[in-house]
Design a protein around this motif. Sequence first.
Motif, PDB file in Angstrom:
ATOM      1  N   VAL A 156       0.855  -1.184   0.000  1.00 37.07           N
ATOM      2  CA  VAL A 156       0.000   0.000   0.000  1.00 37.07           C
ATOM      3  C   VAL A 156       0.893   1.236   0.000  1.00 37.07           C
ATOM      4  CG1 VAL A 156      -1.799   1.276   1.228  1.00 37.07           C
ATOM      5  CG2 VAL A 156      -1.769  -1.225   1.350  1.00 37.07           C
ATOM      6  N   TRP A 157       0.779   2.046  -1.034  1.00 34.44           N
ATOM      7  CA  TRP A 157       1.532   3.300  -1.103  1.00 34.44           C
ATOM      8  C   TRP A 157       0.718   4.405  -0.455  1.00 34.44           C
ATOM      9  CZ3 TRP A 157       2.118   6.566  -6.207  1.00 34.44           C
ATOM     10  CH2 TRP A 157       2.849   7.733  -5.930  1.00 34.44           C
ATOM     11  N   LEU A 158       1.259   4.998   0.599  1.00 34.26           N
ATOM     12  CA  LEU A 158       0.624   6.170   1.205  1.00 34.26           C
ATOM     13  C   LEU A 158       1.187   7.388   0.483  1.00 34.26           C
ATOM     14  CD1 LEU A 158       0.686   5.243   5.012  1.00 34.26           C
ATOM     15  CD2 LEU A 158      -1.050   4.750   3.276  1.00 34.26           C
ATOM     16  N   LYS A 159       0.393   7.921  -0.413  1.00 33.21           N
ATOM     17  CA  LYS A 159       0.865   8.974  -1.308  1.00 33.21           C
ATOM     18  C   LYS A 159       0.495  10.344  -0.766  1.00 33.21           C
ATOM     19  CE  LYS A 159       0.358  10.367  -6.116  1.00 33.21           C
ATOM     20  NZ  LYS A 159      -0.458  10.193  -7.327  1.00 33.21           N
ATOM     21  N   ALA A 160       1.490  11.204  -0.653  1.00 31.09           N
ATOM     22  CA  ALA A 160       1.207  12.526  -0.084  1.00 31.09           C
ATOM     23  C   ALA A 160       1.927  13.619  -0.857  1.00 31.09           C
ATOM     24  CB  ALA A 160       1.667  12.554   1.378  1.00 31.09           C
ATOM     25  N   ASP A 161       1.388  14.830  -0.775  1.00 27.62           N
ATOM     26  CA  ASP A 161       2.062  15.980  -1.373  1.00 27.62           C
ATOM     27  C   ASP A 161       3.327  16.289  -0.580  1.00 27.62           C
ATOM     28  OD1 ASP A 161       0.149  16.329  -3.263  1.00 27.62           O
ATOM     29  OD2 ASP A 161      -0.987  17.826  -2.123  1.00 27.62           O
ATOM     30  N   VAL A 162       4.316  16.754  -1.313  1.00 28.96           N
ATOM     31  CA  VAL A 162       5.592  17.074  -0.690  1.00 28.96           C
ATOM     32  C   VAL A 162       5.433  18.113   0.424  1.00 28.96           C
ATOM     33  CG1 VAL A 162       7.752  18.300  -1.181  1.00 28.96           C
ATOM     34  CG2 VAL A 162       7.066  16.358  -2.599  1.00 28.96           C
ATOM     35  N   ALA A 191       3.070  -0.223  -6.314  1.00 27.90           N
ATOM     36  CA  ALA A 191       2.403  -0.891  -5.177  1.00 27.90           C
ATOM     37  C   ALA A 191       1.028  -1.384  -5.618  1.00 27.90           C
ATOM     38  CB  ALA A 191       2.268   0.089  -4.015  1.00 27.90           C
ATOM     39  N   ASP A 192       0.520  -2.394  -4.918  1.00 26.21           N
ATOM     40  CA  ASP A 192      -0.782  -2.964  -5.287  1.00 26.21           C
ATOM     41  C   ASP A 192      -1.909  -1.944  -5.139  1.00 26.21           C
ATOM     42  OD1 ASP A 192       0.231  -5.595  -5.742  1.00 26.21           O
ATOM     43  OD2 ASP A 192       0.420  -5.836  -3.570  1.00 26.21           O
ATOM     44  N   ILE A 193      -1.789  -1.115  -4.108  1.00 30.95           N
ATOM     45  CA  ILE A 193      -2.861  -0.171  -3.777  1.00 30.95           C
ATOM     46  C   ILE A 193      -2.230   1.192  -3.505  1.00 30.95           C
ATOM     47  CG2 ILE A 193      -4.557   0.432  -1.977  1.00 30.95           C
ATOM     48  CD1 ILE A 193      -5.001  -2.515  -1.491  1.00 30.95           C
ATOM     49  N   THR A 194      -2.905   2.253  -3.919  1.00 36.76           N
ATOM     50  CA  THR A 194      -2.461   3.605  -3.566  1.00 36.76           C
ATOM     51  C   THR A 194      -3.553   4.276  -2.746  1.00 36.76           C
ATOM     52  OG1 THR A 194      -1.161   3.833  -5.588  1.00 36.76           O
ATOM     53  CG2 THR A 194      -1.786   5.867  -4.484  1.00 36.76           C
ATOM     54  N   VAL A 195      -3.163   4.841  -1.613  1.00 37.79           N
ATOM     55  CA  VAL A 195      -4.126   5.580  -0.790  1.00 37.79           C
ATOM     56  C   VAL A 195      -3.548   6.975  -0.566  1.00 37.79           C
ATOM     57  CG1 VAL A 195      -5.239   5.730   1.484  1.00 37.79           C
ATOM     58  CG2 VAL A 195      -5.002   3.506   0.366  1.00 37.79           C
ATOM     59  N   ASP A 196      -4.339   8.001  -0.809  1.00 37.88           N
ATOM     60  CA  ASP A 196      -3.855   9.361  -0.599  1.00 37.88           C
ATOM     61  C   ASP A 196      -3.707   9.640   0.887  1.00 37.88           C
ATOM     62  OD1 ASP A 196      -3.500  10.390  -3.208  1.00 37.88           O
ATOM     63  OD2 ASP A 196      -5.681  10.387  -3.439  1.00 37.88           O
ATOM     64  N   SER A 197      -2.514  10.084   1.257  1.00 37.37           N
ATOM     65  CA  SER A 197      -2.251  10.429   2.646  1.00 37.37           C
ATOM     66  C   SER A 197      -2.442  11.929   2.779  1.00 37.37           C
ATOM     67  CB  SER A 197      -0.811  10.039   3.011  1.00 37.37           C
ATOM     68  OG  SER A 197      -0.470  10.551   4.275  1.00 37.37           O
ATOM     69  N   ILE A 198      -3.619  12.311   3.217  1.00 37.42           N
ATOM     70  CA  ILE A 198      -3.936  13.733   3.287  1.00 37.42           C
ATOM     71  C   ILE A 198      -3.896  14.175   4.738  1.00 37.42           C
ATOM     72  CG2 ILE A 198      -5.269  13.963   1.157  1.00 37.42           C
ATOM     73  CD1 ILE A 198      -7.734  13.213   2.804  1.00 37.42           C
ATOM     74  N   ASP A 199      -4.098  15.490   4.939  1.00 40.24           N
ATOM     75  CA  ASP A 199      -4.099  15.996   6.308  1.00 40.24           C
ATOM     76  C   ASP A 199      -5.407  15.679   6.989  1.00 40.24           C
ATOM     77  OD1 ASP A 199      -1.771  16.965   7.268  1.00 40.24           O
ATOM     78  OD2 ASP A 199      -1.982  18.923   6.320  1.00 40.24           O
ATOM     79  N   THR A 200      -5.504  14.466   7.480  1.00 38.93           N
ATOM     80  CA  THR A 200      -6.735  14.072   8.157  1.00 38.93           C
ATOM     81  C   THR A 200      -6.329  13.282   9.404  1.00 38.93           C
ATOM     82  OG1 THR A 200      -8.811  12.868   7.885  1.00 38.93           O
ATOM     83  CG2 THR A 200      -6.925  11.973   6.738  1.00 38.93           C
ATOM     84  N   SER A 201      -7.302  12.782  10.138  1.00 45.21           N
ATOM     85  CA  SER A 201      -6.951  12.050  11.354  1.00 45.21           C
ATOM     86  C   SER A 201      -6.369  10.688  10.998  1.00 45.21           C
ATOM     87  CB  SER A 201      -8.199  11.852  12.209  1.00 45.21           C
ATOM     88  OG  SER A 201      -9.082  10.990  11.531  1.00 45.21           O
ATOM     89  N   HIS A 202      -5.620  10.122  11.936  1.00 43.34           N
ATOM     90  CA  HIS A 202      -5.095   8.771  11.731  1.00 43.34           C
ATOM     91  C   HIS A 202      -6.241   7.784  11.550  1.00 43.34           C
ATOM     92  CE1 HIS A 202      -1.198  10.127  13.813  1.00 43.34           C
ATOM     93  NE2 HIS A 202      -0.988   9.993  12.524  1.00 43.34           N
ATOM     94  N   ALA A 203      -7.311   7.993  12.318  1.00 40.48           N
ATOM     95  CA  ALA A 203      -8.452   7.071  12.225  1.00 40.48           C
ATOM     96  C   ALA A 203      -9.050   7.083  10.817  1.00 40.48           C
ATOM     97  CB  ALA A 203      -9.511   7.460  13.258  1.00 40.48           C
ATOM     98  N   ALA A 204      -9.134   8.276  10.228  1.00 45.37           N
ATOM     99  CA  ALA A 204      -9.701   8.368   8.874  1.00 45.37           C
ATOM    100  C   ALA A 204      -8.765   7.702   7.857  1.00 45.37           C
ATOM    101  CB  ALA A 204      -9.941   9.832   8.514  1.00 45.37           C
TER     102      ALA A 204
END
Length: 184
Positions: free
Chosen positions: A106-112, A151-164
Motif C-alpha cells: 500500500v503506497w501512502l501517497k502525499a504531497d511534498v 504498489a498494489d494499492i495507492t491511498v492518498d495520505s492527506i491531512d486528516t486524522s489517523h483514524a480516517a
Amino acid sequence: MSVEPALRRKTIALVGLMGAGKSSVGRRLAQALNLPFRDTDEEVERAAGRSVNDIFAELGEQAFRAGERRVIARLLEDPPHVLATGGGAFMSDETRALIKDKAISVWLKADVEVLARRVGRKNDRPLLRGRNPVTTLRELAEVRYPIYAQADITVDSIDTSHAAMVQAIIEALRARLVPEGTAS
Ligand code: S3P
C-alpha cells in the motif's frame, strides 16, 4: 469493527516517502485489523545495535540498505502483520519483488508540502539533515513516485486524522481483497 479474514491473510506492507504516516498510521491499522505491527527501521536499529542516524554516519548508506533488505526478507517470512517499510526500501528491486510475492503493498501517497510539514521538526532522518526538506523531498518524490506507483494499492495520505486514514486503507484493501457480495 469486524474485519473480513481476507484482510488478515497477508502481510500489509506500507510504502511511501518519509512523513507519509507509514509508522503512525501503520500502528493503528495493525490494531484495527488485530495484526502485529513491525517497523523496518526499528528492526534494522535493533539488529545493528544503533540508530538509523548512526548507521548512516558510521557505516554508510549502503550498509543501511543491505541491513534493510535482510530485515525485510526475514520479516516477510513471519505470519501476516502490518509492516511499515523505510522510505527507501521499496526502491530495491529485490525487496520490491519479495513484497510483491509475499505481501500486499500500500503506497501512502502525499504531497511534498504535507510531508515536509510533518517531518519538519524531527532530526532523525539522515537524508534530510542540514537540507531543505521541501527541496529534498521533491527530488526524492521525482525519482521514487514512479516506483511507489507499482504498489498494489495507492491511498492518498492527506491531512486528516489517523483514524480516517486507517479507514481509507481498510476500504481500499477491502475493495481489492474481498470478493464482491461476501463482505460481512
Ligand atoms: C529513508 C527513510 C527512513 C529511513 C532512512 C532512509 C529513505 O524511514 O529508513 O532514514 O530513504 O527515505 P521513514 O520513511 O520511516 O522515515
